[in-house]
Enzyme design. Structure first.
Site, PDB file in Angstrom:
ATOM      1  N   CYS A 112       0.811  -1.225   0.000  1.00 26.30           N
ATOM      2  CA  CYS A 112       0.000   0.000   0.000  1.00 26.30           C
ATOM      3  C   CYS A 112       0.844   1.275   0.000  1.00 26.30           C
ATOM      4  O   CYS A 112       0.340   2.350  -0.330  1.00 26.30           O
ATOM      5  CB  CYS A 112      -0.945   0.011   1.194  1.00 26.30           C
ATOM      6  N   HIS A 248      -3.475   7.239   2.391  1.00 32.39           N
ATOM      7  CA  HIS A 248      -3.819   5.915   1.864  1.00 32.39           C
ATOM      8  C   HIS A 248      -5.215   5.556   2.372  1.00 32.39           C
ATOM      9  O   HIS A 248      -5.548   5.800   3.533  1.00 32.39           O
ATOM     10  CB  HIS A 248      -2.789   4.888   2.342  1.00 32.39           C
ATOM     11  N   ASN A 278      -9.960  -0.183  -0.482  1.00 37.44           N
ATOM     12  CA  ASN A 278      -8.501  -0.084  -0.409  1.00 37.44           C
ATOM     13  C   ASN A 278      -7.914  -0.624  -1.710  1.00 37.44           C
ATOM     14  O   ASN A 278      -7.945  -1.831  -1.955  1.00 37.44           O
ATOM     15  CB  ASN A 278      -8.007  -0.892   0.797  1.00 37.44           C
TER      16      ASN A 278
END
Ligand code: ACO
Length: 321
Positions: A112, A248, A278
């Site tokens: 990520c 994020h 996500n």
């Protein structure tokens, strides 16, 4: 010499998977998912649609926004955990699609945090004069490594791509990037399969995301709080100097904790987790693109990007847009 973002682009696959769709697949509820994560829906790549396909759309949109031709690019970095192939890299596959030849092209794998890593690397290429016009992408088809029977993870992830064109400039630009990792946390968030463990392992056990969500959550909140302080201190800036937080997009509660740390009102935090879920390395550049295109982020404003992910890896970038 600085590097400066001159164009952004994003792409989401057409297929949308809502929380209500997930209710039909695992024992969960729309209310639980919204309450614990903030997610309402996510996009899923069509069968046969690859990370490079998503990256290409985002790249072309970023080029158009920057007013650049593909032939102007002299560096391609793709952040991805879900490459099309073991090799060539997704960056090389993308280079072929864009019909450009000879410039450096490589992938970065920091889950990520991948886009922030890629941006940090590209910034250094530009500051040292090695590159003048970089294409930096975060692109993922994370749905391919999700265990769709595991309610603890399958509600979280989505597919997408975000891209920026980063160009040499005498005006800032990226002010600083901060990249970190601590591999001792590998067991909390992993896809425990890979080429070197043997092909049978990859096929037999399945290559799926395994996560101890609650433990990841706690480390993420603490770590992201610390990186805010580190980033501001490195630039001699105060919390109030930050115009926009572009975090994020893992979980709305993690995002809110970082915003509270910065004392930033929610309307100065770019939130896409509700719509995208996500998307791992794609989440930060996708969020940036959304807020640039809808006119929220304006030239001259100070942006703080941050991310946390598997590895663990974490990082930030402070920039004047
Ligand atoms: N629907 C309903 N119930 C669920 C679901 C679901 N989808 N998932 C878990 N539960 C249940 C659990 O089984 C548990 O039940 P129990 O109490 O009977 O055992 C209960 O809900 C609470 O589970 P927790 O895991 O403690 O829930 P939590 O509030 O921590 O939320 C979540 C889970 C959303 C995963 C959260 O921990 C999180 O967001 N973690 C961080 C994720 C992250 O940031 N990852 C890093 C980036 S990802 C990457 O790098 C690829």
């Amino acid at each position: 010499m600085y590097s400066r973002i001159t164009g952004t682009g994003g792409y989401l696959p057409d297929k949308v998977l809502t929380n209500h769709d997930l209710e039909q697949m695992v024992e969960t509820s729309d209310a639980w998912i919204r309450d614990r994560t903030g997610i309402e829906k996510r996009h899923i790549a069509a069968e046969g649609q690859t990370t490079c396909d998503l990256a290409e759309h985002a790249a072309r949109r970023a080029l158009e926004a920057a007013g650049r031709a593909a032939s102007d690019i002299d560096l391609i970095i793709v952040a991805t955990t879900t490459p099309d192939r073991i090799f060539p890299s997704t960056a090389c596959l993308l280079q072929q699609r864009l019909d450009i030849h000879g410039c450096a092209a490589f992938d970065v794998q920091a889950v990520c945090t991948g886009f922030v890593y890629a941006l940090g690397v590209a910034d250094k290429f530009i500051r040292t004069g090695t590159s003048k016009c970089a294409l930096v992408i975060g692109a993922e088809t994370l749905s391919r490594i999700v265990d769709w029977t595991d309610r603890g993870t399958c509600v979280l992830f989505g597919d997408g791509a975000g891209a920026v064109i980063l160009e040499a400039s005498e005006e800032p630009g990226i002010l600083s990037t901060h990249l970190h990792a601590d591999g001792s946390f590998e067991s909390l968030l992993t896809v425990n399969a890979g080429v070197s463990q043997g092909y049978d392992v990859l096929q037999g056990a399945g290559a799926f995301i395994q996560m101890k969500g609650n433990e990841v959550f706690k480390v993420a909140v603490n770590t992201l709080g610390r990186i805010v302080d580190e980033t501001l201190a490195a630039n001699g800036m105060k919390k109030s100097d930050v115009d926009w937080l572009i975090p994020h997009q893992a979980n709305i509660r993690i995002i809110q904790a970082t915003a509270r740390k910065l004392k930033l009102p929610t309307d100065h935090v770019v939130i896409t987790v509700d719509q995208h879920g996500n998307t791992s390395a794609a989440s930060v550049p996708l969020a940036l693109d959304v807020a640039v295109r809808d006119g929220r982020i304006k030239r001259g404003e100070i942006l703080l990007m941050e991310a946390f992910g598997g590895g663990f890896t974490w990082g930030s970038a402070l920039l004047k847009y």
